[in-house]
Design a protein around this motif. Sequence first.
Motif, PDB file in Angstrom:
ATOM      1  N   GLN A 146       0.826  -1.206   0.000  1.00 47.26           N
ATOM      2  CA  GLN A 146       0.000   0.000   0.000  1.00 47.26           C
ATOM      3  C   GLN A 146       0.867   1.267   0.000  1.00 47.26           C
ATOM      4  O   GLN A 146       0.607   2.212  -0.740  1.00 47.26           O
ATOM      5  N   GLU A 147       1.902   1.276   0.814  1.00 50.34           N
ATOM      6  CA  GLU A 147       2.799   2.433   0.896  1.00 50.34           C
ATOM      7  C   GLU A 147       3.420   2.751  -0.464  1.00 50.34           C
ATOM      8  O   GLU A 147       3.428   3.910  -0.903  1.00 50.34           O
ATOM      9  N   ILE A 148       3.925   1.723  -1.138  1.00 53.00           N
ATOM     10  CA  ILE A 148       4.560   1.932  -2.436  1.00 53.00           C
ATOM     11  C   ILE A 148       3.511   2.334  -3.479  1.00 53.00           C
ATOM     12  O   ILE A 148       3.742   3.242  -4.283  1.00 53.00           O
ATOM     13  N   ARG A 149       2.363   1.681  -3.447  1.00 52.01           N
ATOM     14  CA  ARG A 149       1.297   2.012  -4.401  1.00 52.01           C
ATOM     15  C   ARG A 149       0.879   3.471  -4.268  1.00 52.01           C
ATOM     16  O   ARG A 149       0.792   4.201  -5.259  1.00 52.01           O
ATOM     17  N   VAL A 150       0.664   3.922  -3.051  1.00 52.65           N
ATOM     18  CA  VAL A 150       0.249   5.307  -2.804  1.00 52.65           C
ATOM     19  C   VAL A 150       1.345   6.276  -3.230  1.00 52.65           C
ATOM     20  O   VAL A 150       1.066   7.329  -3.823  1.00 52.65           O
ATOM     21  N   SER A 151       2.610   5.915  -2.966  1.00 55.96           N
ATOM     22  CA  SER A 151       3.720   6.800  -3.346  1.00 55.96           C
ATOM     23  C   SER A 151       3.825   6.962  -4.862  1.00 55.96           C
ATOM     24  O   SER A 151       4.408   7.926  -5.343  1.00 55.96           O
ATOM     25  N   ARG A 152       3.250   6.003  -5.600  1.00 56.97           N
ATOM     26  CA  ARG A 152       3.265   6.068  -7.057  1.00 56.97           C
ATOM     27  C   ARG A 152       1.940   6.610  -7.607  1.00 56.97           C
ATOM     28  O   ARG A 152       1.665   6.513  -8.804  1.00 56.97           O
ATOM     29  N   ASN A 153       1.124   7.156  -6.708  1.00 55.26           N
ATOM     30  CA  ASN A 153      -0.173   7.744  -7.089  1.00 55.26           C
ATOM     31  C   ASN A 153      -1.060   6.769  -7.847  1.00 55.26           C
ATOM     32  O   ASN A 153      -1.719   7.143  -8.820  1.00 55.26           O
ATOM     33  N   MET A 154      -1.070   5.517  -7.376  1.00 53.25           N
ATOM     34  CA  MET A 154      -1.912   4.493  -7.989  1.00 53.25           C
ATOM     35  C   MET A 154      -3.050   4.151  -7.042  1.00 53.25           C
ATOM     36  O   MET A 154      -2.850   4.096  -5.831  1.00 53.25           O
ATOM     37  N   THR A 155      -4.209   3.882  -7.598  1.00 53.85           N
ATOM     38  CA  THR A 155      -5.322   3.364  -6.801  1.00 53.85           C
ATOM     39  C   THR A 155      -5.212   1.845  -6.769  1.00 53.85           C
ATOM     40  O   THR A 155      -4.459   1.241  -7.550  1.00 53.85           O
ATOM     41  N   GLN A 156      -5.982   1.224  -5.901  1.00 56.50           N
ATOM     42  CA  GLN A 156      -6.021  -0.234  -5.895  1.00 56.50           C
ATOM     43  C   GLN A 156      -6.536  -0.741  -7.236  1.00 56.50           C
ATOM     44  O   GLN A 156      -6.050  -1.743  -7.748  1.00 56.50           O
ATOM     45  N   SER A 157      -7.495  -0.028  -7.816  1.00 57.75           N
ATOM     46  CA  SER A 157      -8.030  -0.423  -9.123  1.00 57.75           C
ATOM     47  C   SER A 157      -6.958  -0.349 -10.203  1.00 57.75           C
ATOM     48  O   SER A 157      -6.884  -1.229 -11.071  1.00 57.75           O
ATOM     49  N   ASP A 158      -6.126   0.700 -10.166  1.00 54.95           N
ATOM     50  CA  ASP A 158      -5.035   0.838 -11.140  1.00 54.95           C
ATOM     51  C   ASP A 158      -4.084  -0.353 -11.050  1.00 54.95           C
ATOM     52  O   ASP A 158      -3.732  -0.958 -12.071  1.00 54.95           O
ATOM     53  N   LEU A 159      -3.663  -0.656  -9.836  1.00 54.97           N
ATOM     54  CA  LEU A 159      -2.714  -1.753  -9.647  1.00 54.97           C
ATOM     55  C   LEU A 159      -3.351  -3.084 -10.014  1.00 54.97           C
ATOM     56  O   LEU A 159      -2.731  -3.905 -10.704  1.00 54.97           O
ATOM     57  N   ALA A 160      -4.579  -3.292  -9.595  1.00 54.28           N
ATOM     58  CA  ALA A 160      -5.270  -4.544  -9.916  1.00 54.28           C
ATOM     59  C   ALA A 160      -5.346  -4.743 -11.433  1.00 54.28           C
ATOM     60  O   ALA A 160      -5.059  -5.833 -11.941  1.00 54.28           O
ATOM     61  N   ALA A 161      -5.707  -3.699 -12.153  1.00 52.71           N
ATOM     62  CA  ALA A 161      -5.795  -3.799 -13.614  1.00 52.71           C
ATOM     63  C   ALA A 161      -4.432  -4.086 -14.234  1.00 52.71           C
ATOM     64  O   ALA A 161      -4.326  -4.868 -15.188  1.00 52.71           O
ATOM     65  N   SER A 162      -3.375  -3.494 -13.689  1.00 54.82           N
ATOM     66  CA  SER A 162      -2.044  -3.680 -14.269  1.00 54.82           C
ATOM     67  C   SER A 162      -1.504  -5.090 -14.073  1.00 54.82           C
ATOM     68  O   SER A 162      -0.609  -5.511 -14.803  1.00 54.82           O
ATOM     69  N   ILE A 163      -2.043  -5.820 -13.091  1.00 53.39           N
ATOM     70  CA  ILE A 163      -1.564  -7.191 -12.873  1.00 53.39           C
ATOM     71  C   ILE A 163      -2.588  -8.234 -13.313  1.00 53.39           C
ATOM     72  O   ILE A 163      -2.434  -9.421 -13.051  1.00 53.39           O
ATOM     73  N   GLY A 164      -3.668  -7.773 -13.960  1.00 56.27           N
ATOM     74  CA  GLY A 164      -4.634  -8.707 -14.530  1.00 56.27           C
ATOM     75  C   GLY A 164      -5.745  -9.155 -13.603  1.00 56.27           C
ATOM     76  O   GLY A 164      -6.445 -10.109 -13.914  1.00 56.27           O
ATOM     77  N   TYR A 165      -5.914  -8.476 -12.474  1.00 55.03           N
ATOM     78  CA  TYR A 165      -7.037  -8.789 -11.588  1.00 55.03           C
ATOM     79  C   TYR A 165      -8.288  -8.133 -12.148  1.00 55.03           C
ATOM     80  O   TYR A 165      -8.238  -7.023 -12.662  1.00 55.03           O
ATOM     81  N   LYS A 166      -9.426  -8.799 -12.029  1.00 51.92           N
ATOM     82  CA  LYS A 166     -10.679  -8.260 -12.541  1.00 51.92           C
ATOM     83  C   LYS A 166     -11.172  -7.076 -11.719  1.00 51.92           C
ATOM     84  O   LYS A 166     -11.830  -6.190 -12.232  1.00 51.92           O
ATOM     85  N   ASP A 167     -10.885  -7.108 -10.430  1.00 56.19           N
ATOM     86  CA  ASP A 167     -11.312  -6.011  -9.567  1.00 56.19           C
ATOM     87  C   ASP A 167     -10.278  -5.788  -8.469  1.00 56.19           C
ATOM     88  O   ASP A 167      -9.340  -6.556  -8.325  1.00 56.19           O
ATOM     89  N   PHE A 168     -10.465  -4.740  -7.711  1.00 58.08           N
ATOM     90  CA  PHE A 168      -9.479  -4.361  -6.703  1.00 58.08           C
ATOM     91  C   PHE A 168      -9.661  -5.112  -5.386  1.00 58.08           C
ATOM     92  O   PHE A 168      -8.799  -5.038  -4.513  1.00 58.08           O
ATOM     93  N   GLN A 169     -10.743  -5.840  -5.214  1.00 58.15           N
ATOM     94  CA  GLN A 169     -11.044  -6.452  -3.918  1.00 58.15           C
ATOM     95  C   GLN A 169     -10.013  -7.486  -3.485  1.00 58.15           C
ATOM     96  O   GLN A 169      -9.668  -7.565  -2.304  1.00 58.15           O
ATOM     97  N   SER A 170      -9.489  -8.247  -4.421  1.00 52.84           N
ATOM     98  CA  SER A 170      -8.444  -9.219  -4.073  1.00 52.84           C
ATOM     99  C   SER A 170      -7.197  -8.503  -3.595  1.00 52.84           C
ATOM    100  O   SER A 170      -6.559  -8.921  -2.626  1.00 52.84           O
ATOM    101  N   LEU A 171      -6.857  -7.424  -4.270  1.00 51.42           N
ATOM    102  CA  LEU A 171      -5.706  -6.631  -3.871  1.00 51.42           C
ATOM    103  C   LEU A 171      -5.942  -5.996  -2.497  1.00 51.42           C
ATOM    104  O   LEU A 171      -5.045  -5.957  -1.659  1.00 51.42           O
ATOM    105  N   ALA A 172      -7.147  -5.532  -2.251  1.00 45.92           N
ATOM    106  CA  ALA A 172      -7.480  -4.939  -0.949  1.00 45.92           C
ATOM    107  C   ALA A 172      -7.279  -5.955   0.173  1.00 45.92           C
ATOM    108  O   ALA A 172      -6.754  -5.620   1.236  1.00 45.92           O
TER     109      ALA A 172
END
Length: 75
Positions: free
Chosen positions: A17-43
């Motif tokens: 979370q710390e690194i994601r936020v420092s890169r101005n990414m949302t959970q949805s952004d990161l989830a999409a970039s790694i092929g997750y259908k939604d952000f809930q798994s990442l959450a």
Amino acid sequence: MNSKEVNFRKKLGAKIQEIRVSRNMTQSDLAASIGYKDFQSLARIENGRVTTSIYTIYLIAKGLNCSIDELTSDV
């Protein structure tokens, strides 16, 4: 499940979370970039509620443009 594992999962999730936020990414952004259908798994990973595979950690590191070592240092 032992307390060391729970502690590790929580620290890893906080680091992601710390690194994601420092890169101005949302959970949805990161989830999409790694092929997750939604952000809930990442959450769930960020909240330390699930154990994740090394492959998923690898995908998250790639999505964050960092190394696995950066994700796991200080964990």
